[in-house]
Design a protein around this motif. Sequence first.
Motif, PDB file in Angstrom:
ATOM      1  N   LYS A 164      -5.116   7.893   4.310  1.00  0.00           N
ATOM      2  CA  LYS A 164      -5.609   6.800   3.473  1.00  0.00           C
ATOM      3  C   LYS A 164      -6.550   5.901   4.265  1.00  0.00           C
ATOM      4  O   LYS A 164      -7.571   5.443   3.737  1.00  0.00           O
ATOM      5  N   ILE A 165      -6.205   5.650   5.531  1.00  0.00           N
ATOM      6  CA  ILE A 165      -7.071   4.821   6.364  1.00  0.00           C
ATOM      7  C   ILE A 165      -8.448   5.458   6.506  1.00  0.00           C
ATOM      8  O   ILE A 165      -9.485   4.799   6.371  1.00  0.00           O
ATOM      9  N   GLN A 166      -8.460   6.761   6.777  1.00  0.00           N
ATOM     10  CA  GLN A 166      -9.737   7.459   6.937  1.00  0.00           C
ATOM     11  C   GLN A 166     -10.513   7.517   5.626  1.00  0.00           C
ATOM     12  O   GLN A 166     -11.739   7.415   5.605  1.00  0.00           O
ATOM     13  N   HIS A 167      -9.788   7.655   4.509  1.00  0.00           N
ATOM     14  CA  HIS A 167     -10.447   7.696   3.199  1.00  0.00           C
ATOM     15  C   HIS A 167     -11.064   6.350   2.837  1.00  0.00           C
ATOM     16  O   HIS A 167     -12.175   6.268   2.308  1.00  0.00           O
ATOM     17  N   ASP A 168     -10.325   5.271   3.143  1.00  0.00           N
ATOM     18  CA  ASP A 168     -10.818   3.934   2.809  1.00  0.00           C
ATOM     19  C   ASP A 168     -11.855   3.430   3.801  1.00  0.00           C
ATOM     20  O   ASP A 168     -12.552   2.451   3.527  1.00  0.00           O
ATOM     21  N   ASP A 203       0.830  -1.208   0.000  1.00  0.00           N
ATOM     22  CA  ASP A 203       0.000   0.000   0.000  1.00  0.00           C
ATOM     23  C   ASP A 203       0.864   1.257   0.000  1.00  0.00           C
ATOM     24  O   ASP A 203       0.502   2.259  -0.609  1.00  0.00           O
ATOM     25  N   PHE A 204       1.979   1.212   0.706  1.00  0.00           N
ATOM     26  CA  PHE A 204       2.933   2.321   0.719  1.00  0.00           C
ATOM     27  C   PHE A 204       4.335   1.741   0.572  1.00  0.00           C
ATOM     28  O   PHE A 204       4.687   0.758   1.242  1.00  0.00           O
ATOM     29  N   THR A 205       5.128   2.349  -0.313  1.00  0.00           N
ATOM     30  CA  THR A 205       6.526   1.959  -0.482  1.00  0.00           C
ATOM     31  C   THR A 205       7.393   3.154  -0.112  1.00  0.00           C
ATOM     32  O   THR A 205       7.274   4.226  -0.719  1.00  0.00           O
ATOM     33  N   LEU A 206       8.227   2.976   0.907  1.00  0.00           N
ATOM     34  CA  LEU A 206       9.041   4.067   1.428  1.00  0.00           C
ATOM     35  C   LEU A 206      10.497   3.818   1.071  1.00  0.00           C
ATOM     36  O   LEU A 206      11.032   2.734   1.320  1.00  0.00           O
ATOM     37  N   ARG A 207      11.140   4.841   0.490  1.00  0.00           N
ATOM     38  CA  ARG A 207      12.560   4.746   0.176  1.00  0.00           C
ATOM     39  C   ARG A 207      13.348   5.568   1.191  1.00  0.00           C
ATOM     40  O   ARG A 207      13.142   6.778   1.311  1.00  0.00           O
TER      41      ARG A 207
END
Length: 740
Positions: free
Chosen positions: A239-243, A156-160
């Motif tokens: 994103k949690i609140q949106h979904d 869901d999220f990819t962090l570099r």
Amino acid sequence: MIIELFGPPGSGKAAFADALAGRLRGQGYRTRVVHSRQRRKRGGSVDLGVFLFLFRVGAAIFSAFSVLISPRGLVKYLSLSLAMIRIIPPKKFIWRARVWQHILKLSHTWDEAKQSEEIIIFEQGYVQAVASLAIFNGAADNIAIARTLKLTPVADFTLRVVLPRPIVETRLRERMKHDAPAERILDADLDTSMRAFGVFQNINDILLGNERNILPVETLNDRSSLASIQRIARKIISKIQHDGVRYLPRGEAGHPMLEGGVGCYIEECGGTITAQNVATSLAAADTILPKKEDLTRSLGYAAIFALMIYVAGAGLTSLAQLLIARIVGSTSYGIYSYVLSWTSVLAYLATLGFNVSLLRFVSAYRAQGRLDLAHGVIRFAVQRSLAVATLFGLTGATFIFLFSGPSNKELEISQLLGMAAVPLVTASALGAALVRAFGGGVSALLPERIVRDGLLLTLLGVAALSGAWTLNAPLVMQAVLTSSGVTVGLVFIMATRFQPPGLRHAEPADASKDWWAVVPPIMLMAGLDVFINRAGVMVLGWTGHIRDAGIFALGLNVALLVSLALVAVSTMFSPTAATLYAQNDRKALQALFSRATLLAAAGAIAMALPLLVIVRPLLSWFGEDFGTGAPIARVLMLGYVFVALCGPQLNLLTMTGNEWAAAITMIVGAAIGVIGCAVGIEIYGPLGAAVGLALALVVWNVAMAIYIRKRLRIIPGLIFALMSLKARPVESHQRYWFLR
């Protein structure tokens, strides 16, 4: 929700993942971090890391096998890992094996994380795995990298994690200084690791070209790390609140508290986000949120490696006993065994039971985030126990001086040396308990099981070959005294290494009323546990059968090999059981105890079957006198098999606050043991002592099983454990385990 990080080695991915998880937990979201493995610093220049190397290799083999036998292990996980390695094969076989087993476990864990109702942060996910393949290959082009990335699922999220090259190089050089030489075999060298910068830039460009959203994070310093944590956390929460997905803890919805009762996170601690607040929050989260779904599965792996240490230690002990019996004969060996029995009983009585209760108190205080109380109980236990041990040693030496006769100087000198060893054995037991309470279960076994007996074997071997010393019981006790002193030093070095961050600087708090309350029952148990096992030797010694005591002691030492599985399982069981009981998780405690019983029973039976066959020739190797002890060893083996079939009941009682119940059952067992041994000696001699001791073990464990079933509502015994595991529903949050 799944979040994965990728970045060059030494960029601080693990620390950032923990900090981000702490931030999300502080906002009330259930969050877990999947770490690749926990790095250990070497103990010093002489620490080559051989045991850590073997542990890593063994853990990789067992965990990979566990994944392969899972329902989709061969069809999905194995095929994916092999496909990725075929596209980008690492140059060296050891790197190929390492990445393969990592992808295999990652696939299994990722699959189960998708079904979880929690936020799962992978410190090293699929993108990092592809990068590792490219780094270890050295010549992978963008086409091969892109093909491999297409095989992998998307988070869901990819962090570099972004960090300047000089900083990464400096961190890697510093880390390699602390890595043990044996462990470096599995890791890449500095030049190979530094190739990561080009590889990660290529991967970043490929992902962006595929319209993959990559969020950069910086870990240059505390300020940049905290800013990145705030920014990423806001995006995740948005994103949690949106979904409309809920990741709140079970219980009071919306309450920004961790399960277990921890409050005060970041803004709640005064409104200012600082590095100190983040560190405090992370320490508390790490302390009080043990991963419950890891507990029963990790018990098996940890117990296996603990059993490996016990078996290796038993091998050294057997060699030492062989050498002692061969060089001093049955009479001197009987004196040594008799004196060592008294030394052990007094030393474990002198611990005041803190070699057991420290596991309970320290584990519980860490689970509650009370490092001040943990520091307080450690200081309290060490000071009082060593004072009592010194008192016991001096009192015993005085008694020997006043009442021993001149007829047996060998016995008198051996007893005096045994009294001198009492404080050392006490200190070693306390130090090992601390290491276990701090999470170093397997490491706690090394000094006592490997170093002590290995040094004893070396000293006696040198003495026997040199011919400069008289080979008798006092010589053996001198070697015991020396090896015990070295062991104490190593144990407390390990305790210092494993102690939780902040423990040393925490102001010790006082709860001596609670600590004193458990001293009488556990002190009784500590002494009676040794006494029950050594009752036959001690009764034979009391009645003047010194030679028979030596034969009985050797048979007992062989029979005790059967109990190694139970001891190994108990080593890992105790701190985990204390944590679960402190969290009032009875279901997990039942599952843990059932698994521990199965492991102990399987190990004991596997050890007993061949020993029952070879015990006669084995004991004959020690000398013809000792061959007559084969029936004694067989009877005692059956007794210890029965104990293993009941599981780690004594540890369960002490870790759940039922010390007095455990002590009373032990008193009954000890009384039956003494009476049974005394009556048996009169009727059948040493064999009768073995029958009396086996009977005491049976009665003692049956009494504990009845109490556990009625009062704790825990199902004891092997048959009931099988029924319990078969009937136990598997919940989704308890199914997956984490990479180590």
